[in-house]
Design an enzyme around this catalytic site. Structure first.
Site, PDB file in Angstrom:
ATOM      1  N   GLY A   1     -59.810 -10.580  24.121  1.00 11.49           N
ATOM      2  CA  GLY A   1     -58.882 -11.317  24.996  1.00 11.49           C
ATOM      3  C   GLY A   1     -57.728 -10.436  25.435  1.00 11.49           C
ATOM      4  O   GLY A   1     -57.438 -10.295  26.632  1.00 11.49           O
TER       5      GLY A   1
ATOM      6  N   ASP B   1     -63.467  -9.054  13.062  1.00 12.08           N
ATOM      7  CA  ASP B   1     -64.857  -9.491  13.252  1.00 12.08           C
ATOM      8  C   ASP B   1     -65.855  -8.368  13.528  1.00 12.08           C
ATOM      9  O   ASP B   1     -67.052  -8.595  13.492  1.00 12.08           O
ATOM     10  CB  ASP B   1     -64.946 -10.454  14.437  1.00 12.08           C
ATOM     11  CG  ASP B   1     -64.233 -11.761  14.150  1.00 12.08           C
ATOM     12  OD1 ASP B   1     -63.919 -12.003  12.980  1.00 12.08           O
ATOM     13  OD2 ASP B   1     -63.996 -12.520  15.105  1.00 12.08           O
TER      14      ASP B   1
ATOM     15  N   VAL C   1     -57.801 -15.595   4.127  1.00 11.60           N
ATOM     16  CA  VAL C   1     -57.834 -14.568   3.085  1.00 11.60           C
ATOM     17  C   VAL C   1     -58.458 -13.293   3.668  1.00 11.60           C
ATOM     18  O   VAL C   1     -58.056 -12.174   3.356  1.00 11.60           O
ATOM     19  CB  VAL C   1     -58.701 -15.070   1.902  1.00 11.60           C
ATOM     20  CG1 VAL C   1     -59.117 -13.937   0.998  1.00 11.60           C
ATOM     21  CG2 VAL C   1     -57.934 -16.119   1.126  1.00 11.60           C
TER      22      VAL C   1
ATOM     23  N   ARG D   1     -58.226 -11.989   6.521  1.00 14.21           N
ATOM     24  CA  ARG D   1     -57.332 -11.191   7.356  1.00 14.21           C
ATOM     25  C   ARG D   1     -56.258 -10.474   6.547  1.00 14.21           C
ATOM     26  O   ARG D   1     -55.563  -9.622   7.063  1.00 14.21           O
ATOM     27  CB  ARG D   1     -56.564 -12.126   8.293  1.00 14.21           C
ATOM     28  CG  ARG D   1     -57.133 -12.267   9.626  1.00 14.21           C
ATOM     29  CD  ARG D   1     -56.173 -13.044  10.509  1.00 14.21           C
ATOM     30  NE  ARG D   1     -56.936 -13.772  11.499  1.00 14.21           N
ATOM     31  CZ  ARG D   1     -57.638 -13.190  12.451  1.00 14.21           C
ATOM     32  NH1 ARG D   1     -57.617 -11.892  12.588  1.00 14.21           N
ATOM     33  NH2 ARG D   1     -58.339 -13.891  13.294  1.00 14.21           N
TER      34      ARG D   1
HETATM   35  P1  ADP Z   1     -57.757 -11.538  21.035  1.00 17.32           P
HETATM   36  O1  ADP Z   1     -57.109 -10.366  21.699  1.00 17.32           O
HETATM   37  O2  ADP Z   1     -57.676 -11.404  19.549  1.00 17.32           O
HETATM   38  O3  ADP Z   1     -59.115 -11.800  21.571  1.00 17.32           O
HETATM   39  P2  ADP Z   1     -56.672 -13.805  22.564  1.00 17.32           P
HETATM   40  O4  ADP Z   1     -57.941 -14.054  23.244  1.00 17.32           O
HETATM   41  O5  ADP Z   1     -55.926 -14.961  22.035  1.00 17.32           O
HETATM   42  O6  ADP Z   1     -56.820 -12.813  21.319  1.00 17.32           O
HETATM   43  O7  ADP Z   1     -55.726 -13.012  23.559  1.00 17.32           O
HETATM   44  C1  ADP Z   1     -54.403 -12.670  23.206  1.00 17.32           C
HETATM   45  C2  ADP Z   1     -53.501 -12.768  24.412  1.00 17.32           C
HETATM   46  O8  ADP Z   1     -53.992 -11.904  25.456  1.00 17.32           O
HETATM   47  C3  ADP Z   1     -53.463 -14.145  25.080  1.00 17.32           C
HETATM   48  O9  ADP Z   1     -52.539 -14.998  24.448  1.00 17.32           O
HETATM   49  C4  ADP Z   1     -53.025 -13.818  26.484  1.00 17.32           C
HETATM   50  O10 ADP Z   1     -51.651 -13.612  26.558  1.00 17.32           O
HETATM   51  C5  ADP Z   1     -53.705 -12.485  26.737  1.00 17.32           C
HETATM   52  N1  ADP Z   1     -54.961 -12.695  27.465  1.00 17.32           N
HETATM   53  C6  ADP Z   1     -56.179 -13.004  26.967  1.00 17.32           C
HETATM   54  N2  ADP Z   1     -57.082 -13.150  27.940  1.00 17.32           N
HETATM   55  C7  ADP Z   1     -56.436 -12.943  29.095  1.00 17.32           C
HETATM   56  C8  ADP Z   1     -56.811 -12.939  30.472  1.00 17.32           C
HETATM   57  N3  ADP Z   1     -58.071 -13.187  30.847  1.00 17.32           N
HETATM   58  N4  ADP Z   1     -55.858 -12.684  31.377  1.00 17.32           N
HETATM   59  C9  ADP Z   1     -54.589 -12.437  31.027  1.00 17.32           C
HETATM   60  N5  ADP Z   1     -54.190 -12.408  29.746  1.00 17.32           N
HETATM   61  C10 ADP Z   1     -55.078 -12.655  28.795  1.00 17.32           C
END
Ligand code: ADP
Length: 745
Positions: free
Chosen positions: A110, A156, A290, A292
């Protein structure tokens, strides 16, 4: 127009993962080392959007003392605002006002997707900022290109572009510790335990934890049970297990496990099945957060340190000018690839799972994941397959040589079960080659290696003794008496020497003309043709534990520790624990120690302590120098400090090769033993089968004919001529040095 790199910012985002701190430390120090202004963005994208005190200029010391801390000291948060264009414009303003045009994001897919989007929009966002009068055009011009480098921080291990994500190894430590503990209580009460581990789309943690803990059944998202009535099959296997004397049943379920139709398999459902069909006293443990937590493992400290350093390099070398890059570890080397392509590939596995195209999902996970799954399916059987009457029954002996290495038992278990499952006979030799000479040998059965997966030490016994030429006729006689057709030697240097000697005499003593296959297992990691021997990872973790404690013991004083680690003449443990432990200085036999260097070290310690330093860590290989011993160095430092600090020594000794094997060593032992066994059988069955030594080299398992042994080693110093890890010395020096001059000025 040519632009120079502006400031670099590092942030952690998404779910936290152990190892993020070492990565942040490494980014900050590698960047400051080059004289580049470096910022940390606190609380992920939230901090980037908010600006102000969330974006802080970092000094060398700001990232001191964080290596061993779990989580992320600069915080992480979700940000909905960053998902909006307006939020990203604010974020861009906050960066460009600080002349930041390079961003290193440590997070999950994300966060990395967000970074990729941000970079695409960057020129447009700057135009808007100029139009609104928020920034001057020349500032926008100067910082017109945003360089983005991503490092995957996620427990993960669910991302493409890296074989390991930062945090996955530590999570495996937590899971394995938990399952080991549960196994002992489960066995006491003859209970069944269902353990849920994290992994929504990725069964890595569940699969590897099952291999390393000797679980009895595993359910992962990529490969749902391939039969209609899997519940029945699972119960049959567990039931048979009980019949043959297993006192417990452990079922590992990944969070995202589902059946062939894509219906989630919940732990409660598995519990009901076991209760109703087996009448088993069944308990569910959901490991949750745990997994993490806790201090990062040695591997995650190293991985974070190496990747953080490489990220800064990628930026300053212009490698991220055109396209965002992802830095990961592949084939045991840091590698760079397109961030976007990796993010897309990662999403496609999730898509294939959602579409129930499991074959494709498994294929994308790669060869070693698939192999691991296949191996596991044999290891967890309650009983071996019925022997195939078409296949000749072979007789293989397994033995150890050299000092004990954690993971030896795990390897014995895997080789024994895999061999028996194919209908072969396995002899366990006690106490190495002297044991073989005496005929101290027992046949190993399926259940005789039960519980071996997690046990430290060497149940078969091991011995450093290499049979002398005079003993070889007697050895030959024993081998033919026992009808041994192939030897699987799981051990270190002594075993390799013995294998070579046996090979040399095979013409004069035909009974010795059998394949001897060497599986590398020694904490010293000093074997040719192998980058990582079984046992070395456990030793590194043992050293890390000790170093963490030693450092803590010094809170109230100004103190320098000289810590001596094992390795004989091979500096692997010293260098790696130096990087992972944050040592100021590492002393290796490969480099030697000179009085002039010691003088310089005294000087930098004095300088450091004069400007506020409270603790120094010097790690020394046990054979680094014959005369400048650990005790000598300690005395020298203390005497020369003129009361500024005191010095203590810690010779870690045998605690380094004790303890239960780390998850990585268990996985590695299983993988190597499985391939080593297959190779032994191939050699037995082929005309003129050869002896060989094996190992992981650049991520792949390779076999070298035993004739290569003398050509690849320095026999006097008992180490390989080529040592890949020596190239990491520069990083160790850089990260451990006192703040570089230009930063002090
Ligand atoms: P991870 O990085 O662990 O997969 P998340 O999916 O919650 O965690 O993403 C963390 C943060 O990254 C989100 O809260 C958001 O601010 C940003 N983010 C995630 N996906 C997008 C996206 N498609 N566009 C813009 N920002 C994003």
């Amino acid at each position: 127009m040519e632009h120079t790199v502006g400031s670099i910012a590092v942030m952690t985002s998404g779910g936290d993962a152990p190892g993020m701190n070492p990565a942040v430390r490494s980014v900050v120090r590698s960047s400051l080392d080059l004289g580049i202004e470096t910022y940390a963005i606190y609380e992920g994208y939230h901090g980037m959007v908010e600006g102000g005190d969330y974006i802080r200029s970092m000094s060398w010391e700001d990232v001191g003392g964080i290596l061993h801390q779990g989580g992320t000291v600069i915080g992480t948060a979700r940000s909905d605002e960053f998902r909006t264009r307006e939020g990203r414009r604010k974020a861009a303003l906050n960066l460009v006002l600080r002349e930041i045009d390079s961003l290193i994001v440590i997070g999950g897919d994300g966060s990395l997707t967000g970074a990729d989007l941000f970079r695409k929009e960057w020129p447009g966002l700057l135009d808007e900022l100029v139009e609104r009068g928020d920034i001057e055009p020349d500032r926008a011009e100067r910082r017109s290109n945003l360089r983005v480098v991503g490092l995957v921080g996620s427990i993960d291990n669910d991302m493409f572009g890296t074989d390991m994500t930062i945090g996955a190894d530590t999570a495996l430590h937590r899971i394995t510790e938990a399952i080991d503990s549960i196994t002992s209580t489960a066995a006491s009460h003859q209970r069944a335990f269902i353990i849920e581990v994290m992994g929504r789309n990725c069964g890595y943690l569940a699969l590897m934890a099952s291999i390393s803990s000797g679980a009895d059944w595993v359910l992962i998202p990529e490969s749902p049970p391939d039969i209609e009535n899997w519940e029945q099959r699972m119960c049959e296997v567990l039931n048979k297990g009980r019949e043959v004397g297993r006192r417990h049943s452990i079922v590992v379920v990944a969070e995202g496990a589902c059946d062939r139709d894509g219906n989630p398999i919940e732990t409660d459902y598995v519990k009901t099945v076991l209760k109703e069909r087996l009448g088993a006293d069944t308990r569910v443990t959901i490991l949750g957060h745990v997994q993490r937590g806790g201090a990062p493992s040695a591997y995650d400290r190293l991985l974070g340190s190496l990747l953080g350093h490489a990220a800064v390099q990628a930026i300053t070398k212009g490698e991220a000018d055109e396209e965002p890059q992802l830095l990961g570890i592949r084939q045991n080397r840091v590698q760079r690839s397109s961030l976007l392509e990796n993010v897309e590939a990662t999403h496609s596995v999730a898509d294939f799972i959602a579409e129930k195209n499991y074959e494709k999902a498994m294929e994308l996970r790669g060869g070693s994941f698939k192999d691991a799954f296949r191996t596991l399916r044999t290891l967890i059987r309650a009983k071996p397959h019925e022997p195939d009457p078409e296949r000749t029954r072979r007789r293989i002996a397994i033995l150890h040589a050299g000092p004990p290495a954690p993971g030896m038992n795990t390897a014995v278990r895997a080789a024994t079960r895999l061999a028996i499952d194919q209908g072969h006979e396995v002899l366990g030799v006690h106490n190495g080659f002297p044991g073989l000479l005496e005929g101290s040998v027992t046949e190993l059965g399926w259940m005789s290696v039960s519980g071996f997966a997690s046990r430290g030490g060497a149940e078969l016994g091991t011995n450093r003794n290499v049979p002398s030429r005079e003993q070889l006729p007697a050895l030959a006689e024993r081998i033919s008496e026992l009808g041994i057709e192939g030897l699987l030697m799981i051990g270190g240097w002594a075993g390799y020497e013995a294998a070579y000697r046996i090979h040399e005499e095979r013409h004069t003593l035909p009974a010795l003309d059998i394949p001897v296959i060497c599986v590398p297992a020694t904490i010293n990691n000093n074997l040719p043709g192998s980058e990582l021997a079984v046992g070395a990872d456990t030793a590194l973790n043992n050293i890390m534990d000790a170093v963490d404690k030693i450092k803590q013991s010094a809170v109230a004083s100004r103190r320098v520790f000289v810590v001596e680690v094992m390795g004989r003449h091979c500096g692997y443990l010293a260098l790696m624990s130096g990087i992972a432990g944050g040592a100021e200085r590492v002393y290796l036999h490969e480099e030697g120690i000179s009085l002039r260097e010691l003088q310089a070290d005294v000087q930098f310690l004095v300088d450091g302590f004069e400007s506020g330093k409270r603790l120094g860590l010097m790690i020394r290989n046990e054979a680094a120098n014959r005369f400048y011993t650990t005790d000598f160095m300690r005395s020298l430092f203390e005497e020369e400090s003129e009361g500024l600090f005191d010095a203590r020594q810690a010779i870690l000794g045998h605690l380094q090769n004790g303890g239960d094997p780390s998850p990585f060593d268990r996985i590695q032992a299983t993988r190597l033993a499985s391939r080593g066994l297959a190779y032994t059988l191939e050699q037995i069955e082929s005309e003129g089968g050869e002896s060989a030594f094996m190992g992981l080299v650049e991520g792949a398992i390779r076999f070298n004919p035993i004739e290569q042994f003398p050509k690849m080693i320095d026999g006097d110093l008992q180490r390989p001529l080529e040592q890949w890890w020596l190239q990491l010395r520069e990083i160790a020096r850089l990260l451990g040095q006192p703040a570089p001059r230009h930063e002090l000025e």
